[in-house]
Motif scaffolding. Structure first.
Motif, PDB file in Angstrom:
ATOM      1  N   MET A   1      12.127   1.334   3.639  1.00 50.51           N
ATOM      2  CA  MET A   1      11.261   0.194   3.383  1.00 50.51           C
ATOM      3  C   MET A   1      10.441   0.471   2.127  1.00 50.51           C
ATOM      4  N   ILE A   2      10.333  -0.486   1.266  1.00 49.84           N
ATOM      5  CA  ILE A   2       9.477  -0.389   0.094  1.00 49.84           C
ATOM      6  C   ILE A   2       8.158  -1.065   0.451  1.00 49.84           C
ATOM      7  N   LEU A   3       7.111  -0.271   0.630  1.00 48.85           N
ATOM      8  CA  LEU A   3       5.858  -0.798   1.138  1.00 48.85           C
ATOM      9  C   LEU A   3       5.158  -1.747   0.181  1.00 48.85           C
ATOM     10  N   HIS A   4       5.437  -1.674  -1.118  1.00 49.62           N
ATOM     11  CA  HIS A   4       4.812  -2.617  -2.049  1.00 49.62           C
ATOM     12  C   HIS A   4       5.085  -4.055  -1.615  1.00 49.62           C
ATOM     13  N   GLU A   5       6.261  -4.289  -1.070  1.00 47.38           N
ATOM     14  CA  GLU A   5       6.625  -5.631  -0.614  1.00 47.38           C
ATOM     15  C   GLU A   5       5.902  -6.016   0.668  1.00 47.38           C
ATOM     16  N   HIS A   6       5.417  -5.020   1.391  1.00 41.69           N
ATOM     17  CA  HIS A   6       4.796  -5.258   2.694  1.00 41.69           C
ATOM     18  C   HIS A   6       3.349  -4.772   2.736  1.00 41.69           C
ATOM     19  N   LEU A   7       2.700  -4.691   1.584  1.00 41.11           N
ATOM     20  CA  LEU A   7       1.352  -4.137   1.528  1.00 41.11           C
ATOM     21  C   LEU A   7       0.349  -4.890   2.403  1.00 41.11           C
ATOM     22  N   PRO A   8       0.351  -6.227   2.470  1.00 39.59           N
ATOM     23  CA  PRO A   8      -0.606  -6.885   3.368  1.00 39.59           C
ATOM     24  C   PRO A   8      -0.427  -6.461   4.834  1.00 39.59           C
ATOM     25  N   ALA A   9       0.800  -6.363   5.292  1.00 36.61           N
ATOM     26  CA  ALA A   9       1.046  -5.924   6.673  1.00 36.61           C
ATOM     27  C   ALA A   9       0.670  -4.455   6.844  1.00 36.61           C
ATOM     28  N   ALA A  10       0.936  -3.646   5.837  1.00 41.35           N
ATOM     29  CA  ALA A  10       0.580  -2.225   5.899  1.00 41.35           C
ATOM     30  C   ALA A  10      -0.939  -2.064   5.952  1.00 41.35           C
ATOM     31  N   ARG A  11      -1.640  -2.851   5.151  1.00 42.05           N
ATOM     32  CA  ARG A  11      -3.113  -2.791   5.158  1.00 42.05           C
ATOM     33  C   ARG A  11      -3.642  -3.142   6.543  1.00 42.05           C
ATOM     34  N   HIS A  12      -3.072  -4.141   7.163  1.00 40.50           N
ATOM     35  CA  HIS A  12      -3.476  -4.540   8.508  1.00 40.50           C
ATOM     36  C   HIS A  12      -3.223  -3.397   9.503  1.00 40.50           C
ATOM     37  N   ALA A  13      -2.073  -2.744   9.405  1.00 42.37           N
ATOM     38  CA  ALA A  13      -1.748  -1.632  10.301  1.00 42.37           C
ATOM     39  C   ALA A  13      -2.720  -0.469  10.104  1.00 42.37           C
ATOM     40  N   VAL A  76     -12.024  -1.705   3.235  1.00 43.84           N
ATOM     41  CA  VAL A  76     -10.826  -0.870   3.400  1.00 43.84           C
ATOM     42  C   VAL A  76      -9.883  -1.164   2.238  1.00 43.84           C
ATOM     43  N   HIS A  77      -9.577  -0.123   1.471  1.00 41.30           N
ATOM     44  CA  HIS A  77      -8.653  -0.232   0.344  1.00 41.30           C
ATOM     45  C   HIS A  77      -7.408   0.571   0.674  1.00 41.30           C
ATOM     46  N   VAL A  78      -6.244  -0.066   0.542  1.00 43.42           N
ATOM     47  CA  VAL A  78      -4.975   0.592   0.859  1.00 43.42           C
ATOM     48  C   VAL A  78      -4.054   0.450  -0.340  1.00 43.42           C
ATOM     49  N   ASP A  79      -3.442   1.574  -0.727  1.00 43.04           N
ATOM     50  CA  ASP A  79      -2.486   1.583  -1.824  1.00 43.04           C
ATOM     51  C   ASP A  79      -1.260   2.368  -1.404  1.00 43.04           C
ATOM     52  N   VAL A  80      -0.142   2.015  -2.003  1.00 40.33           N
ATOM     53  CA  VAL A  80       1.105   2.753  -1.791  1.00 40.33           C
ATOM     54  C   VAL A  80       1.080   3.979  -2.693  1.00 40.33           C
ATOM     55  N   ASP A  81       1.486   5.116  -2.143  1.00 46.14           N
ATOM     56  CA  ASP A  81       1.593   6.341  -2.937  1.00 46.14           C
ATOM     57  C   ASP A  81       2.678   6.123  -3.991  1.00 46.14           C
ATOM     58  N   ASP A  82       2.336   6.334  -5.256  1.00 49.67           N
ATOM     59  CA  ASP A  82       3.289   6.087  -6.346  1.00 49.67           C
ATOM     60  C   ASP A  82       4.518   6.986  -6.282  1.00 49.67           C
ATOM     61  N   GLU A  83       4.353   8.188  -5.776  1.00 51.98           N
ATOM     62  CA  GLU A  83       5.474   9.128  -5.730  1.00 51.98           C
ATOM     63  C   GLU A  83       6.341   8.984  -4.489  1.00 51.98           C
ATOM     64  N   ASN A  84       5.786   8.406  -3.424  1.00 43.29           N
ATOM     65  CA  ASN A  84       6.541   8.233  -2.182  1.00 43.29           C
ATOM     66  C   ASN A  84       6.170   6.891  -1.568  1.00 43.29           C
ATOM     67  N   PRO A  85       7.015   5.868  -1.730  1.00 49.42           N
ATOM     68  CA  PRO A  85       6.663   4.519  -1.280  1.00 49.42           C
ATOM     69  C   PRO A  85       6.633   4.343   0.235  1.00 49.42           C
ATOM     70  N   THR A  86       6.843   5.408   1.005  1.00 51.58           N
ATOM     71  CA  THR A  86       6.673   5.302   2.458  1.00 51.58           C
ATOM     72  C   THR A  86       5.333   5.885   2.895  1.00 51.58           C
ATOM     73  N   LEU A  87       4.500   6.310   1.930  1.00 49.69           N
ATOM     74  CA  LEU A  87       3.172   6.834   2.238  1.00 49.69           C
ATOM     75  C   LEU A  87       2.101   5.890   1.722  1.00 49.69           C
TER      76      LEU A  87
END
Length: 143
Positions: A1-13, A76-87
């Motif tokens: 999964m590429i979290l950039h596409e799912h960042l709003p859902a990831a932020r909620h989680a 709450v600020h959430v970002d995708v790790d640039d080196e590992n898009p699953t973190l």
């Protein structure tokens, strides 16, 4: 999964995981805290703590000595790790209030810095996260 596409859902989680942790802390619910921190390394007021036994000892001591509290989570600020898009990397501001007397009293201000791993199964349509690291920084604490 590429979290950039799912960042709003990831932020909620991520917000839900942090909220579960704080609710367990406020309830002095050791099992609830351990459920959220199961795979995490935690740092506050000393060296890093990891593993069920060490976390149980640390939080058991905090709960035994602590007061009735209510933690509030902000910004709450959430970002995708640039080196590992699953973190995911998260930072949140918190307030800790004492409920031992009326009216409630602000006793600490600070930030949580956390790392989360995406734990989705194949074909999952939701974002599930597991807390990997949690560091508590206090900007101010009542003495």
């Amino acid at each position: 999964m590429i979290l950039h596409e799912h960042l709003p859902a990831a932020r909620h989680a991520v917000e839900n995981a942090l909220t579960r942790y704080l609710a367990a802390v406020d309830a002095r619910g050791l099992e609830g805290v351990l459920a959220v921190l199961e795979h995490a390394t935690v740092g506050f007021g000393g060296g890093p703590t990891r593993g069920r036994d060490d976390l149980a000892t640390t939080y058991g001591g905090v709960f035994a000595a602590g007061r009735a509290t209510r933690h509030l989570l902000f910004a709450v600020h959430v970002d995708v790790d640039d080196e590992n898009p699953t973190l995911l990397r998260a930072r949140a501001t918190y307030q800790r209030w004492s409920l031992d007397e009326a009216p409630p009293r602000l006793v600490a201000l600070g930030d949580y810095t956390a790392g989360f791993a995406c734990v989705d199964g194949p074909g999952s349509t939701t974002v599930q996260v597991a807390l990997q690291s949690l560091t508590v920084s206090r900007d101010w604490q009542e003495i």
